[in-house]
Design an enzyme around this catalytic site. Structure first.
Site, PDB file in Angstrom:
ATOM      1  N   LYS A 125       0.824  -1.229   0.000  1.00 22.94           N
ATOM      2  CA  LYS A 125       0.000   0.000   0.000  1.00 22.94           C
ATOM      3  C   LYS A 125       0.849   1.265   0.000  1.00 22.94           C
ATOM      4  CE  LYS A 125      -2.290  -1.086   3.745  1.00 22.94           C
ATOM      5  NZ  LYS A 125      -1.949  -2.500   3.920  1.00 22.94           N
ATOM      6  N   THR A 126       1.795   1.326   0.936  1.00 19.08           N
ATOM      7  CA  THR A 126       2.574   2.557   1.081  1.00 19.08           C
ATOM      8  C   THR A 126       3.407   2.837  -0.165  1.00 19.08           C
ATOM      9  OG1 THR A 126       2.658   2.352   3.487  1.00 19.08           O
ATOM     10  CG2 THR A 126       4.344   3.716   2.449  1.00 19.08           C
ATOM     11  N   GLU A 169      -3.740   6.308   1.185  1.00 16.80           N
ATOM     12  CA  GLU A 169      -3.501   4.919   1.560  1.00 16.80           C
ATOM     13  C   GLU A 169      -4.702   4.460   2.388  1.00 16.80           C
ATOM     14  OE1 GLU A 169      -0.195   2.284   4.018  1.00 16.80           O
ATOM     15  OE2 GLU A 169       0.404   4.144   3.021  1.00 16.80           O
TER      16      GLU A 169
END
Length: 472
Positions: A125-126, A169
């Site tokens: 995700k990041t 995010e």
């Protein structure tokens, strides 16, 4: 969650309990950037706080009721998921009748009125959020963004942009992503995690299916088909009539990478959109999983109508985000890299990438399991993944929001590493890990520190220790 989430400019003064965390600091920074009155507290001075102080945000270290100042019923307290119910600031806010919101509602409040691009998934995700942000910045659309790590290009994890796009995010760990209403979403992967919250793998996967209902029917979903869970989700979304863009290396993918090449800390690949070859992209980060992350960001940018050359420039300029295969330095001809990987799949991916970076040198890994609940379920698989290293140092479990369990320690992981006993050691803490690594690493090696806890302190302390050894 409140029945209705108010826009940020209707929340009054906003105080953040746990403002030093990646999630809350991002929301606080965006609010402060929009001119709202923001304060906060945290029990430690984290890397996210300096940029908040630069914006004039008062930050208290430690928790106390008086930190709320004159907060009243027209104001708001946003609380980290790590805070306990007996936190004195939370207790005082409830006593005064102050509006108390979870992190997810705070983020939703700053999203309102923007075209939201949410990045979700068990892994990646990041990095994917950061890559998408970098690509959009290169297109001069000035997005607002909130990332779970520091974006190297800006030195910050969030900014309040002037454009209509909001890159976020979307964290599934506590179900927060079920609050947001994105126009488009990227799902990188769907694989069981956070079972302390979700209970079962089936419930966790069902959460992602529920997430599909939050996406604007006029928007789209980008899925990385190399992950079986994300590929299954794409099929469900398509059956519901949602526009789906599949990305990966398979012939049937809508946006596809071919001719992948990995050299040192770089990755390159050729991009195809349908039958059209768009050109080659060279990333400054290593590993196949990062190629897939970049491809997802690129695909969403293309579907927004942005030019490939500008998107490519943003991706190629990206040098990483904090704690994602982040170089920490070199001493005594030993390089040190730090990464956030804490799930078996993430560990395997980062070790594969680290092999490319290590070249002819050995790969020496220090790993800190994160959460008792995760270690109980995945400890053996973590150890198995660590077997791809040459030497392994395992720390004890980082407890975070949970209490210790004497039956679940880092030894569970160490005992499962499929290496000779003399190449695996279990140590209790950061200080012991530094000494163990200093004793094992030799010139030409790459040391990789892994985990979501305070294992990030190991790299700088090891480099200092190696410098002392060189000077002796």
């Amino acid at each position: 969650m409140p029945d209705v989430v108010l826009p940020a400019d209707e929340l009054g003064r906003v105080h953040f309990v746990g403002i030093g965390g990646a999630g809350l600091s991002a929301i606080a920074r965006i609010m402060a950037g929009r001119g709202l009155s923001v304060t906060g507290s945290d029990d430690q001075d984290t890397p996210f706080l300096p940029s908040l102080r630069e914006l004039g945000v008062p930050v208290h270290l430690g928790y106390a009721a008086e930190h709320l100042g004159d907060l009243g019923p027209d104001d708001t307290v946003v609380v980290t998921t790590a805070a306990r119910e007996d936190n004195p600031e939370v207790v005082e806010a409830r006593r005064r009748g102050v509006r108390v919101l979870p992190r997810s509602a705070g983020l939703q409040s700053v999203m309102l009125g923007r075209r939201v691009l949410a990045v979700a998934g068990t892994h990646g995700k990041t990095t994917t959020t950061s890559l998408l942000t970098s690509a959009l910045l290169a297109c001069d659309v000035d997005p607002t963004y909130a990332v779970g790590g520091v974006l190297t290009a800006t030195g910050r994890n969030a900014d309040a942009g002037s454009g209509e796009l909001f890159v976020a995010e979307a964290d599934e760990s506590d179900g927060a992503f079920l609050v947001y209403t994105p126009w488009a979403a990227i799902v990188t992967s769907v694989e069981a995690d956070h079972l302390d919250v979700w209970g079962t793998e089936e419930a966790y996967r069902a959460g992602f299916v529920q997430f599909l209902d939050r996406i604007d029917p006029a928007g789209l979903l980008v899925c990385c088909t190399a992950d079986a869970g994300a590929a299954e989700l794409a099929a469900v979304a398509e059956a519901r009539g949602l526009r789906v863009v599949r990305v990966g290396e398979a012939d049937g993918d809508d946006v596809r990478a071919s001719d992948l090449a990995f050299e040192g800390s770089t990755s390159s690949f050729t991009v195809h959109d349908g039958e059209t070859g768009l050109g080659r992209v060279r990333l400054q980060i290593p590993g196949r999983h990062y190629v897939h992350d970049a491809l997802a960001a690129l695909a969403l940018g293309l579907r927004l109508g942005l030019p490939f050359d500008r998107l490519r420039a943003g991706l190629e300029a990206f040098t990483g985000s904090g704690r994602r295969m982040e170089p920490k330095g070199e001493a005594a001809d030993i390089r040190v890299v730090d990464s956030y990987a804490h799930h078996p799949v993430e560990i395997a991916g980062d070790l594969a990438a680290a092999r490319s970076v290590a070249g002819d040198g050995r790969l020496v890994v220090a790993f800190q399991p994160h959460l008792v609940s995760r270690t109980r379920v995945f400890g053996a698989a973590m150890g198995e993944a660590l077997g791809a290293a040459d030497e392994v140092v395992v720390l004890d479990v980082y407890l975070a929001r949970e209490d210790a369990d004497p039956e679940v320690t880092g030894r569970l992981v160490a005992d499962a590493v499929p290496l000779p006993a003399d190449r695996v050691v279990f140590v209790p803490d950061v200080a012991a890990a530094v000494e163990a690594l200093a004793a094992r690493a030799r010139p030409g090696d790459l040391v990789l520190t892994l985990g979501a806890g305070n294992v990030t302190e190991v790299g700088p302390r090891l480099l200092a220790r190696l410098e002392e050894r060189s000077d002796a």
